[in-house]
Motif scaffolding. Sequence first.
Motif, PDB file in Angstrom:
ATOM      1  N   GLY A  99      27.905 123.115 -23.845  1.00 21.75           N
ATOM      2  CA  GLY A  99      27.378 121.886 -23.263  1.00 21.75           C
ATOM      3  C   GLY A  99      26.561 121.069 -24.257  1.00 21.75           C
ATOM      4  O   GLY A  99      26.003 121.605 -25.220  1.00 21.75           O
ATOM      5  N   LEU A 100      26.445 119.790 -23.989  1.00 21.69           N
ATOM      6  CA  LEU A 100      25.788 118.875 -24.931  1.00 21.69           C
ATOM      7  C   LEU A 100      24.270 118.879 -24.814  1.00 21.69           C
ATOM      8  O   LEU A 100      23.579 118.389 -25.710  1.00 21.69           O
ATOM      9  N   GLY A 101      23.734 119.382 -23.717  1.00 24.15           N
ATOM     10  CA  GLY A 101      22.280 119.451 -23.581  1.00 24.15           C
ATOM     11  C   GLY A 101      21.612 118.096 -23.471  1.00 24.15           C
ATOM     12  O   GLY A 101      20.505 117.894 -23.979  1.00 24.15           O
TER      13      GLY A 101
ATOM     14  N   GLY B   5      34.247 120.648 -19.219  1.00 26.03           N
ATOM     15  CA  GLY B   5      33.633 121.255 -18.054  1.00 26.03           C
ATOM     16  C   GLY B   5      33.583 122.767 -18.127  1.00 26.03           C
ATOM     17  O   GLY B   5      34.233 123.395 -18.972  1.00 26.03           O
ATOM     18  N   LEU B   6      32.811 123.365 -17.212  1.00 21.17           N
ATOM     19  CA  LEU B   6      32.618 124.813 -17.207  1.00 21.17           C
ATOM     20  C   LEU B   6      33.912 125.568 -16.947  1.00 21.17           C
ATOM     21  O   LEU B   6      34.176 126.607 -17.559  1.00 21.17           O
ATOM     22  N   GLY B   7      34.741 125.051 -16.050  1.00 23.39           N
ATOM     23  CA  GLY B   7      36.007 125.724 -15.766  1.00 23.39           C
ATOM     24  C   GLY B   7      36.889 125.807 -16.992  1.00 23.39           C
ATOM     25  O   GLY B   7      37.499 126.836 -17.283  1.00 23.39           O
ATOM     26  N   ASP B   8      36.956 124.722 -17.747  1.00 21.71           N
ATOM     27  CA  ASP B   8      37.745 124.702 -18.976  1.00 21.71           C
ATOM     28  C   ASP B   8      37.165 125.658 -20.005  1.00 21.71           C
ATOM     29  O   ASP B   8      37.910 126.343 -20.718  1.00 21.71           O
TER      30      ASP B   8
ATOM     31  N   ALA C  35      43.965 123.819 -12.627  1.00 21.56           N
ATOM     32  CA  ALA C  35      42.859 122.999 -12.126  1.00 21.56           C
ATOM     33  C   ALA C  35      42.938 121.563 -12.633  1.00 21.56           C
ATOM     34  O   ALA C  35      43.320 121.306 -13.775  1.00 21.56           O
ATOM     35  N   LYS C  36      42.579 120.651 -11.764  1.00 24.23           N
ATOM     36  CA  LYS C  36      42.499 119.224 -12.110  1.00 24.23           C
ATOM     37  C   LYS C  36      41.028 118.818 -12.191  1.00 24.23           C
ATOM     38  O   LYS C  36      40.158 119.461 -11.607  1.00 24.23           O
ATOM     39  N   PRO C  37      40.727 117.751 -12.927  1.00 23.47           N
ATOM     40  CA  PRO C  37      39.331 117.299 -12.998  1.00 23.47           C
ATOM     41  C   PRO C  37      38.754 117.056 -11.610  1.00 23.47           C
ATOM     42  O   PRO C  37      39.419 116.494 -10.735  1.00 23.47           O
TER      43      PRO C  37
ATOM     44  N   GLU D  43      35.248 116.482 -14.633  1.00 31.35           N
ATOM     45  CA  GLU D  43      35.389 117.689 -15.442  1.00 31.35           C
ATOM     46  C   GLU D  43      36.162 118.774 -14.678  1.00 31.35           C
ATOM     47  O   GLU D  43      36.293 118.721 -13.458  1.00 31.35           O
ATOM     48  N   ILE D  44      36.649 119.759 -15.427  1.00 30.29           N
ATOM     49  CA  ILE D  44      37.284 120.924 -14.818  1.00 30.29           C
ATOM     50  C   ILE D  44      36.160 121.839 -14.330  1.00 30.29           C
ATOM     51  O   ILE D  44      35.484 122.488 -15.131  1.00 30.29           O
TER      52      ILE D  44
END
Length: 293
Positions: free
Chosen positions: A15-17, A111-114, A225-227, A232-233
Motif C-alpha cells: 500500500g501507498l500509505g 487492491g488487497l485482493g490482487d 474478481a472484478k474491481p 480495487e480488487i
Amino acid sequence: MKKSKVKKAVIPAAGLGTRFLPMTKAQPKEMLPVVDKPVIQYVVEEALQSGIDDILIITGRGKRAIEDHFDASLELEWKLGQKPDSTLFKQTKEISNMVDIHYIRQKDPKGLGDAVLHAEKHCDGEPFAVLLGDTITIPKKGEKACTRQMITAFDKYQRSIIAVERVPKHKIQDYGIIDGDRLDDGVYRIRDIVEKPALEDAPSDLGSIGRYVLRPEIFDHLRDAKPGYGGEIQLTDSLRLLRDSIGLITKCRRYDVGDKLGWMKSNIELSLEREDLGGDLRSFLKALLQDEL
C-alpha cells in the motif's frame, strides 16, 4: 494432537500509505516505528509465535527498506560486535535470522485482493494466514498470539477464519462488516460480508481486523474478481463467496497503525508496558495532563 497444516503466511505490504503523508513519501508505512521496532517486525513476530515458518511479503515500489530490515547488515553488526555490551548486537543479528522470508512485488496497487492473489504460487495449494502489514495485535494476558488462536479455530472447523471485533458505531464505515449466526462464544458462521457500509446498512457491529486464515480455494475467486469498492480488487468480495467461513473474536488487543491516532496509541500503550520506559512515560503523561487542567 494433530499438527496444523497452516505453515505459511502472506503479509501484504504494498500500500501507498497516503494517510501518513508526507512521512511515508520516502518511507514505507510498515517501517514506521512503534517504540523501538518497525510495525512489520511485530507482524513477522506474530507469525513466528503462531508456528508459521514460511513468510511471503507482498511489496511494491519504494518498499526496499522492508527487505533491508530483515537482511544482514554486516557493517552494523561488526561495529556493534566491538562494544562491551552485546545486547544490541544480538538483537540486530536475530532480526536477520528470524525466519525464512520471501518477497514478491505487486507492480500495480490494484487492491488487497490482487495482492493476496500474488501469493497463489507460493502457497502451492496449502491453507495460509494473511496478516496485514499495518496492523499490530497483542494477545491478552495468558493468551496465545492472535494468528495462533485463529489457526486453532481453523484446525477445529476446517473453514476459512476471519478475525473480527466489535466496532464503535462511528467507525462502522471503515470496516468490512460481517453478517453471521452465532455458533459459540465469539464464533460466528458468516453469511455475508459488506465492505465499509453506512451505519444504517451494516448487518452487525462485527468488523474484520486484518487477520485471516484461508483455504486455498480463495484463489479461485480472486482470479475471477472484478474491481469493487474504490475501483480495487477487494479481498472482501472473494471472501463473500466462500462457503461457511467463520468469524472469530480473538482474545487480543489490536492497533491500526495505518491510522495516525492508532499509531500514536500503539506507541503510548506499548511504551507504558515496558519496564525501561513505562515509569518515566507515565510520570510525564500525568504531569502533562495536570498542566492541561
